[in-house]
Design a protein around this motif. Structure first.
Motif, mmCIF file in Angstrom:
data_model
loop_
_atom_site.group_PDB
_atom_site.id
_atom_site.type_symbol
_atom_site.label_atom_id
_atom_site.label_comp_id
_atom_site.label_asym_id
_atom_site.label_seq_id
_atom_site.Cartn_x
_atom_site.Cartn_y
_atom_site.Cartn_z
ATOM 1 N N ALA A 25 0.867 -1.350 -0.006
ATOM 2 C CA ALA A 25 -0.144 -0.185 -0.025
ATOM 3 C C ALA A 25 0.829 1.378 0.009
ATOM 4 O O ALA A 25 1.714 1.573 0.775
ATOM 5 N N THR A 30 -2.334 6.145 1.465
ATOM 6 C CA THR A 30 -2.869 5.929 2.630
ATOM 7 C C THR A 30 -2.987 7.130 3.726
ATOM 8 O O THR A 30 -4.167 7.137 4.422
ATOM 9 N N ALA A 65 -4.430 1.160 5.146
ATOM 10 C CA ALA A 65 -3.724 0.742 3.781
ATOM 11 C C ALA A 65 -4.747 1.343 2.728
ATOM 12 O O ALA A 65 -5.844 0.760 2.708
ATOM 13 N N PHE A 67 -5.019 0.247 -0.782
ATOM 14 C CA PHE A 67 -4.467 -0.599 -1.999
ATOM 15 C C PHE A 67 -5.508 -0.309 -3.317
ATOM 16 O O PHE A 67 -6.735 0.357 -3.013
ATOM 17 N N ASP A 71 -9.716 0.295 0.395
ATOM 18 C CA ASP A 71 -9.175 0.830 1.504
ATOM 19 C C ASP A 71 -9.635 0.144 2.795
ATOM 20 O O ASP A 71 -10.691 0.138 2.986
#
Length: 672
Positions: A25, A30, A65, A67, A71
């Motif tokens: 991530a 983030t 994180a 991604f 999320d």
């Protein structure tokens, strides 16, 4: 179990699919995510954590994180008991996406989960044993069905003779793990399925947050304590209104709720409700059952075709596969009966008779009783599914006898076993790991349980507070929630080696032998519990392959386990005799009457009655088996209830009750 979560995930589609494709991530993405969800908060980057370890961060910490496609945010601040009251800005952040909240706390057995689609709440559930159902919005998901149907009941602890039944039809943490798997594709406790995501492989970034204008942790601690207090419930006579609102929201209009208020104001226990469920082969049979239940003064009774909601276009279940296709064309009867004036423990003997009565009514019309729930009457009435309601009698209550029936007095216990205890946690762990290393170190193909014990994460993990906690984890690694699998079959030689090893504390060996006894009877116990259903459907019981192979694997180990009979403690020999009776066809030759006579079981004690059951099983003595069951049923009401079905074979019934009887007898000696 000890899992705790405060987890919120936003996704563009299916969350497990997204998480299976992620890599690392990005810290910038983030940080932007956390800043958007916590506007105006102070934000400081700190050490991250894996998803498997980070679902319940320390106070003041947030793990997150961002991604591609998903999320993830983990934060104790997300642990709210009513998801419908989640702050608006968190819901708004899910616009155009799927959003899933999952929160649970093992200390109070509390679970909450909720799902939003494009900002619209489609499902919310929050419950705990003390507060009941706190919030229940939307149609249940398919994975919930077996839990609400009563397929995952919480077993009573045999060491607590006066323990009241668990107030929910399942353990919230069990459903919580099922929800984790369904929503996110991973679990925190229990055995992973082959396609489960390893949550330890997903790394989250860490952030320390400070609330606008002050320190977050102190205030958050106070907030969490308020939530925990609500989960624990409130003493009846001190705050009846708050207690009822915690259980039932603000729905105060029904007669039953008002009556419950009056009872609680007077210091009486709130009315207790029991929801019964029966399955009938025809609509006419279902109608006949309705008439009989109405005559018993059940308050609400509904009838629906099995899988009714699969044919309702507005239902979440519409078009979904049946959870129980065997019952296609059958009818379900749901009823709510209310009992007042006594607390749940005092009602227990009478309610047992009620369950027997309802099961007999269903059986007499070609059906069977299955599932159900208990709880405060106002809670169950509020959530009673009224589709197909045929009978409603406001304020109806089942008349209670005066005095209420009481539990029978059991015989005196047998003399104390000569068995040392399970040992200190470090002693038991080291001894078990030593056997695993001796058997499997360097091997290419080892059982899952040994692989767990030899893994670095286990070696360097947190030490156990008690040996019982370790043995519980070991049993769960062998058969999660008592379910036999191929991994269970592979683990049997390892468990047998532990039981034979003199380096393992004696009490630990007794407990492990008891675990083998439970696994050995899994299939036959299921046959006994489903006897009415099997007969109603005209089926022939087929033991699941994993149950059968587990029993065969245990039988293969019996000669080696019995080889040291003469030098073993009398407690271990007692469990060995029971295990031999459960898995072998030549038990009479393996455990002779002379061997049994060496075990301390004076006439007139409870142990003598258990020993009579073991001996009848060893000798395949059918009349003796029936006599032994009748003697046990005279002082063990649970056995009396199980014995009511005319379709339950005596041997199956005996094997279904054997582990609890034996383990309750030797348990205090093993754990002293």
């Amino acid at each position: 179990m000890g899992a705790k979560t405060g987890l919120l995930v936003y996704a563009d589609g299916d969350i497990p699919s997204a998480l299976r494709q992620v890599t690392a991530a990005g810290i910038a993405e983030t940080t932007e995510l956390v800043g958007r969800l916590y506007p105006d908060w102070g934000l400081e980057s700190t050490e991250g954590e894996s998803l498997g370890e980070g679902t319940y961060p320390a106070d003041g910490l947030t793990y997150a994180a961002s991604f591609p496609g998903a999320d993830i945010v983990c934060d104790r601040r997300l642990m709210i008991d009513r998801p419908s009251q989640l702050p608006d800005h968190l819901v708004a952040a899910g616009a155009g996406r799927r959003m899933v909240l999952h929160a649970m706390h093992s200390v109070v057995d509390w679970l909450t989960f909720a799902v939003w689609e494009d900002g619209r709440l489609i499902r919310s559930l929050s419950l705990s044993p003390d507060s009941g159902v706190i919030e229940d919005i939307g149609e249940p998901f398919p994975f919930e069905a077996p839990y609400w149907a009563g397929d995952h009941p919480v077993a009573l602890d045999p060491d607590w003779g006066d323990e009241a039944p668990y107030p929910l039809p399942f353990h919230p943490l069990d459903l919580g793990e099922a929800a984790l798997r369904a929503f996110f594709g991973f679990i925190l406790e229990g055995r992973r399925a082959p396609d489960d995501i390893d949550a330890d492989d997903l790394r989250l970034h860490g952030f320390r947050l400070t609330a606008p204008g002050g320190s977050a942790p102190a205030q958050r601690k106070a907030d969490l304590e308020k939530v925990a207090q609500r989960m624990r419930g409130t003493t009846y006579h001190l705050a009846p209104k708050r207690h009822l609102e915690a259980c039932c929201g603000t729905a105060r209009g029904r007669t039953g709720a008002m009556k419950d208020d009056r009872a609680m104001t007077l210091g009486l226990p709130p009315a207790w409700g029991v929801q019964y469920s029966a399955y009938l082969p025809t609509e006419a049979a279902a109608g006949a059952v309705v008439a009989e239940l109405a005559a018993l003064r059940h308050r609400l009774i509904a009838v629906r075709a099995h899988d009714h909601f699969r044919s309702e276009p507005s239902s979440f279940w519409y078009g979904k596969p049946s959870m129980d296709p065997e019952l296609e064309g059958w009818w379900q009867v749901f009823s709510l009966a209310v009992y007042s004036g006594h607390d749940r423990l005092a009602l227990d003997p009478f309610l047992r008779g009620e369950r027997i009565l309802v099961a007999g009514i269903a059986r007499s019309h070609g059906g069977f009783a299955q599932g159900g729930a208990e709880g405060h009457a106002v809670t169950l009435e509020q959530h009673f599914p009224r589709v197909g309601l045929l009978h409603e009698r406001a304020a109806a209550e089942v008349p209670l006898p005066d005095p209420l029936p009481v539990e029978p007095v059991p015989p005196a216990a047998g003399p104390q076993w000569s068995c040392s205890g399970v040992g200190l946690p470090v002693e038991a762990v080291q001894a078990v790991v030593a056997v695993a290393e001796r058997m499997y170190a360097g091997a290419a193909d080892i059982p899952d349980v040994a692989e767990w014990l030899l893994d670095e994460d286990f070696a360097f993990g947190e030490p156990y507070d008690s040996t019982g906690e370790f043995l519980g984890d070991l049993a769960d690694a062998v058969a999660h929630q008592g379910t036999c699998t191929d991994a269970t079959v592979e683990a049997v030689p390892f468990l047998a080696a532990l039981i034979r090893d003199a380096g393992v504390p004696a009490g630990t060996r007794v407990v492990l032998l008891g675990d083998l006894l439970r696994l050995a009877v899994t299939g036959r116990a299921t046959a006994a519990s489903l006897a009415d259903r099997i007969a109603a459907l005209g089926n022939v019981w087929e033991e699941p392959a994993a149950d059968y192979m587990t029993r065969r694997a245990i039988a293969h180990e019996m000669p080696a386990l019995l080889a040291n009979w003469e030098v073993e403690s009398d407690a271990l020999r007692f469990v060995l005799a029971a295990l031999t009776a459960a898995v072998t066809s030549d038990g009479d030759a393996l455990v002779t009457r002379q061997r049994l006579a060496t075990l301390p079981a004076p006439v007139g004690t409870s142990r003598a009655d258990i020993m009579a059951l073991v001996e009848a099983l060893l000798r395949s003595d059918q009349p003796g088996l029936r006599t032994a069951l009748d003697r046990l049923a005279a002082w063990l009401p649970d056995i009396a209830e199980r014995s009511q079905s005319p379709y339950a074979a005596s041997r199956d019934l005996a094997l279904s009750v054997l582990p609890d009887l034996v383990i309750a007898d030797v348990g205090p000696a093993a754990y002293r």
